[in-house]
Scaffold this active site. Structure first.
Site, PDB file in Angstrom:
ATOM      1  N   ARG A  93       0.829  -1.216   0.000  1.00 53.60           N
ATOM      2  CA  ARG A  93       0.000   0.000   0.000  1.00 53.60           C
ATOM      3  C   ARG A  93       0.861   1.262   0.000  1.00 53.60           C
ATOM      4  NH1 ARG A  93      -3.522   2.982   3.857  1.00 53.60           N
ATOM      5  NH2 ARG A  93      -5.547   3.358   2.894  1.00 53.60           N
ATOM      6  N   ILE A 119      -7.667   7.527  -0.865  1.00 54.56           N
ATOM      7  CA  ILE A 119      -7.548   6.067  -0.919  1.00 54.56           C
ATOM      8  C   ILE A 119      -8.339   5.574   0.296  1.00 54.56           C
ATOM      9  CG2 ILE A 119      -5.344   6.187   0.351  1.00 54.56           C
ATOM     10  CD1 ILE A 119      -4.412   3.661  -0.949  1.00 54.56           C
ATOM     11  N   SER A 120      -9.187   4.557   0.105  1.00 52.31           N
ATOM     12  CA  SER A 120     -10.037   4.072   1.197  1.00 52.31           C
ATOM     13  C   SER A 120      -9.202   3.391   2.278  1.00 52.31           C
ATOM     14  CB  SER A 120     -11.057   3.071   0.663  1.00 52.31           C
ATOM     15  OG  SER A 120     -11.729   3.592  -0.462  1.00 52.31           O
ATOM     16  N   LYS A 121      -9.769   3.328   3.480  1.00 51.02           N
ATOM     17  CA  LYS A 121      -9.148   2.600   4.595  1.00 51.02           C
ATOM     18  C   LYS A 121      -8.939   1.144   4.207  1.00 51.02           C
ATOM     19  CE  LYS A 121     -11.619   4.429   8.594  1.00 51.02           C
ATOM     20  NZ  LYS A 121     -12.196   3.908   9.819  1.00 51.02           N
ATOM     21  N   PRO A 122      -7.866   0.500   4.665  1.00 53.18           N
ATOM     22  CA  PRO A 122      -7.680  -0.930   4.379  1.00 53.18           C
ATOM     23  C   PRO A 122      -8.886  -1.760   4.809  1.00 53.18           C
ATOM     24  CG  PRO A 122      -5.699  -0.025   5.381  1.00 53.18           C
ATOM     25  CD  PRO A 122      -6.719   1.077   5.398  1.00 53.18           C
TER      26      PRO A 122
END
Ligand code: SAH
Length: 273
Positions: A93, A119-122
């Site tokens: 990431r 970018i979205s949270k994992p």
């Protein structure tokens, strides 16, 4: 900040007439490390990386070990699908965020990727892909992602699906994703510049459709382009007036729709910019 080289960009512009097959993301001869090692390397790590050789992060940390901890946390948060956890452990990431944010790359937080997008949270990426794969054994078939952004989720999807079509409306991010993904040599990821509200009919029907941007409703084009037995996962405004994850399963009889937890995604917008 690390300056990345410019590459000749072969745009798959959805506004151009169809030209047959899309080109996969090509590997580049030029390799630019995302962050320079800080010179404070901690020595040999005692924790085995999940996959490839350890890569230095900005803080001299071993990214494989940091990712393994992220995956462990995802498991504790309720993510169960082994193939999703493996994919999350595999994709670096930190290669998708700006150098200044590298030390936050494996925290459970969304991060800015430019042009007002994130970018979205994992945890959200893993949750949505797990929902997309529900009831599936082995790899998913063709998947459409709306909102390529920096390309991170497309990279994760490439490990759980046979083909990934990822569409982005902002040229700046489409280009950035192409640069970010080049390193990974993912021949099954196809990037498209276009309005994802129209889906991408050339790749249809899809076993899965996943949106990283939230609209007022699920566009009809997505429902049309879903295969029977396919699933769609998209943040959508509910009748209660807030954004929540909506899962739609297409069956022979029609559509089964479920509204799940509240989420906060950037808005789905029409047109290309
Ligand atoms: N999956 C991405 C998250 C990006 S944020 C990642 O891993 O980084 C959502 C993205 O959706 C933004 O880049 C935004 O520009 C894009 N988007 C919004 N509306 C869109 C549309 N109609 N078609 C394609 N992309 C869209």
């Amino acid at each position: 900040m690390t300056k990345r080289p410019g590459f000749p960009v072969n745009l798959d512009d959805a506004r151009k007439p169809a030209t047959g097959r899309l080109a996969p993301v090509k590997p580049s001869a030029a390799k630019t490390p995302l962050a320079k090692p800080s010179g404070q390397a901690l020595g040999k790590s005692l924790v085995q990386p999940v996959t490839s050789a350890p890569r230095p992060l900005g803080l001299g940390l071993d990214s494989g070990a940091v990712r393994a901890r992220m995956v462990q946390k995802l498991g504790e948060q309720g993510i169960q699908d082994p193939s999703v956890l493996a994919a999350m452990g595999q994709v670096e990431r930190h290669r998708f965020v700006e150098t200044a944010l590298v030390n936050q790359a494996y925290e459970d937080t969304s991060l800015p990727i430019g042009l007002g997008q994130t970018i979205s949270k994992p945890n959200v990426v893993a949750r949505m892909i797990e929902l997309l794969r529900e009831g599936h054994q082995g790899k998913l078939g063709r998947v459409l992602e709306i909102g390529t952004g920096c390309g991170y989720q497309a990279a994760v999807l490439s490990h759980v699906a046979t083909e990934v079509y990822s569409i982005e409306r902002l040229r700046g991010l489409h280009d950035k994703a192409r640069e970010n993904l080049r390193h990974f040599r993912l021949a099954n990821v196809h990037l498209i510049l276009g309005d994802g509200m129209l889906g991408y009919p050339k790749g249809a029907p899809y076993a899965g459709i996943i949106s990283a941007a939230g609209g007022d409703t699920v566009p009809q084009a997505w429902l049309d382009q879903l295969a029977v037995g396919g699933r769609l996962v998209a943040p959508t405004i509910t009748t209660a007036g807030h954004q929540a994850l909506v899962v739609v399963l297409k069956t022979e009889q029609g559509f089964e729709r479920r509204v799940l937890e509240a989420v906060h995604f950037v808005p789905l917008k029409s047109g290309i910019a």
